[in-house]
Design a protein around this motif. Structure first.
Motif, short mmCIF file in Angstrom:
data_model
loop_
_atom_site.label_atom_id
_atom_site.label_comp_id
_atom_site.label_asym_id
_atom_site.label_seq_id
_atom_site.Cartn_x
_atom_site.Cartn_y
_atom_site.Cartn_z
N SER A 371 0.84 -1.20 0.00
CA SER A 371 0.00 0.00 0.00
C SER A 371 0.88 1.25 0.00
N MET A 372 1.94 1.24 0.80
CA MET A 372 2.91 2.34 0.85
C MET A 372 3.60 2.49 -0.50
N LEU A 373 3.97 1.36 -1.12
CA LEU A 373 4.64 1.40 -2.43
C LEU A 373 3.72 2.01 -3.48
N MET A 374 2.42 1.66 -3.44
CA MET A 374 1.46 2.23 -4.38
C MET A 374 1.40 3.75 -4.24
N SER A 397 6.76 2.63 -17.49
CA SER A 397 5.30 2.62 -17.53
C SER A 397 4.75 1.20 -17.52
N GLY A 398 5.36 0.31 -18.31
CA GLY A 398 4.89 -1.07 -18.37
C GLY A 398 5.02 -1.78 -17.04
N ILE A 403 2.77 -3.96 -11.86
CA ILE A 403 2.77 -4.06 -10.40
C ILE A 403 1.45 -3.55 -9.83
N GLN A 404 0.98 -2.40 -10.32
CA GLN A 404 -0.27 -1.84 -9.80
C GLN A 404 -1.45 -2.76 -10.08
#
Length: 462
Positions: A371-374, A397-398, A403-404
């Motif tokens: 969540s922090m990484l997002m 971008s890819g 990851i998202q």
């Protein structure tokens, strides 16, 4: 006759007063009228994975409609209330009180546009009708490309037929197109070769015109009208950038200054690459973004790329004659390329560390770490993407999307970790490349500062 002349002088004076009081709105009006014309030319639109001939053009038509609404709001701000009331009474009289012959005479007097005020009324009347037409077309289930194109042709025709407010009537409009810095104008005046002076003055005019267009964007707004108007302006910028590059190819070689020619060609190449980033990467398929925040992020990033690019190009060109010129001598807020490289390196280091922490996280803390990484990735996407080089953008971008989507979609944890490992390796290599840039020589990364940023993000994980 004397009374008619007096009335005409009053009308002209009214427009002159409005131009002085609302110069910024007149400049925005000039920009949006041009942008609405350019928007219906598909080569000026951001890249799409769909063919324009087969896709539903609803988003594009909504964009045009909101541009029309903004033009109307500008005109209503410019025209005093008493004059607007007189206009609406005249429309009422045309419809309800006059016979055909009197109506013809009244319309002929208006359409003659023998005063700027009448030209403004004709423009207002045109855009009232265009608004209704666009809204009627939008009631259809699917918007065909030909419906979109036909509306564009009507808009283009009506704008160009306005006697006083046709933005294409002059190649250079002295009311809006000028070099707004004394140091740059001083440099141009000191150029002795006539051909070089003319060519360079046109290049500076192009760049200051691009900056003027960028200034009209309300790029921080989440309002859909503001977002759509920004997209309209980007279509105008695409056209203006193409004209800038064509001018370099056609006229700069005639100056017979080989160093200037090499510099101009270098600038043209830089602008070509960065405009590809904007129109083929940042704004690509922007209609598919899920919400206004994502759209605004792409718009802010694209605007930042073009603003930084044009400001640096302006300084590079000016330094051909004045080598010691500084960016902040010309622009109030000027971020040097060194400062941009420093920020990119620091942000990439922090991103790399946070990805590493996500990989190491156990079952108990994995959700919080991701969540922090997002959150950090969203910051990086909005503020740091614009500093990436064209060749790096697609890879970044890819991997961001992978990851998202993997995290938010509940993807298999092993597959998600594999993607994070791949991103880690790529970030390590990217950091090495950034650190080798000439402008960072002798400027090591402030690791303590970067680690403090990492700790601040990790402290939010419970």
């Amino acid at each position: 006759m004397e009374t008619d002349a007096k009335d005409q002088n009053l009308e002209v004076n009214w427009i002159d007063i409005a131009r002085d009081e609302h110069h910024g709105l007149f400049s925005e009006l000039d920009t949006l009228l041009k942008a609405l014309d350019r928007f219906f030319i598909t080569e000026n639109l951001p890249a799409s994975r769909f063919s324009f001939n087969s896709k539903d053009m609803r988003f594009e038509l909504e964009t045009a409609k909101n541009g029309i609404l903004r033009v109307l709001s500008i005109l209503e701000a410019i025209v005093p209330e008493t004059n607007r009331n007189a206009y609406w009474f005249q429309k009422f009289a045309e419809d309800k009180l006059l016979d055909n012959r009197k109506r013809d005479r009244m319309r002929a007097g208006m359409y003659k546009q023998d005063t700027p005020e009448k030209g403004l009324y004709v423009l207002y009347d045109t855009f009232i009708n265009l608004k209704s037409l666009a809204m009627d077309i939008l009631r259809n289930q699917d918007i065909l490309f030909m419906s979109f194109k036909n509306l564009g042709e009507i808009i283009s025709k009506e704008i160009r037929e306005n006697r006083y407010f046709n933005p294409f009537a002059l190649e250079v409009n002295p009311d809006f197109d000028f070099i707004s810095n004394d140091k740059i104008t001083g440099i141009v005046r000191c150029i002795e070769d006539k051909d070089a002076k003319k060519a360079v003055s046109v290049l500076f005019l192009h760049m200051f015109r691009i900056l003027r267009y960028l200034k009209t964007m309300d790029h921080r707004s989440l309002n859909m009208v503001a977002i759509h108007c920004s997209l309209l302006v980007f279509s105008l910028l695409k056209s203006e950038i193409d004209a800038f590059r064509n001018y370099i190819d056609k006229f700069i070689p005639k100056t017979k200054d080989k160093e200037l020619e090499m510099l101009a060609q270098s600038l043209a190449y830089q602008i070509s690459m960065e405009s590809k980033r904007v129109f083929q990467q940042e704004l690509k398929d922007i209609s598919e973004k899920k919400n206004n925040i994502q759209m605004r992020g792409r718009i802010e990033s694209s605007r930042g790329i073009l603003k930084n690019l044009v400001e640096h190009a302006t300084i590079q060109l000016a330094r051909h004659w004045q080598p010691n010129l500084k960016g902040d001598d010309v622009f109030e807020v000027f971020i040097t390329k060194t400062a941009q490289s420093l920020k990119l390196r620091e942000d990439t280091y922090v991103l790399n560390r946070l990805v590493s922490e996500a990989i190491k996280a156990g079952d108990a803390t994995r959700s919080g770490v991701f969540s922090m990484l997002m959150n950090y990735m969203e910051y990086f996407e909005n503020f740091t993407f614009k500093l990436l080089r064209y060749a790096d953008y697609e890879q970044f971008s890819g991997l961001f999307v992978s990851i998202q989507d993997g995290y938010q979609g509940g993807e298999d944890i092993k597959k998600l970790m594999d993607t994070c490992h791949q991103f880690n390796i790529y970030l390590d290599a990217t950091l090495g490349q950034i650190s080798q840039r000439a402008d960072l020589e002798g400027k090591p990364l402030d690791v303590d500062k970067a680690e403090d940023i990492v700790k601040q993000y990790l402290s939010s994980v419970t």
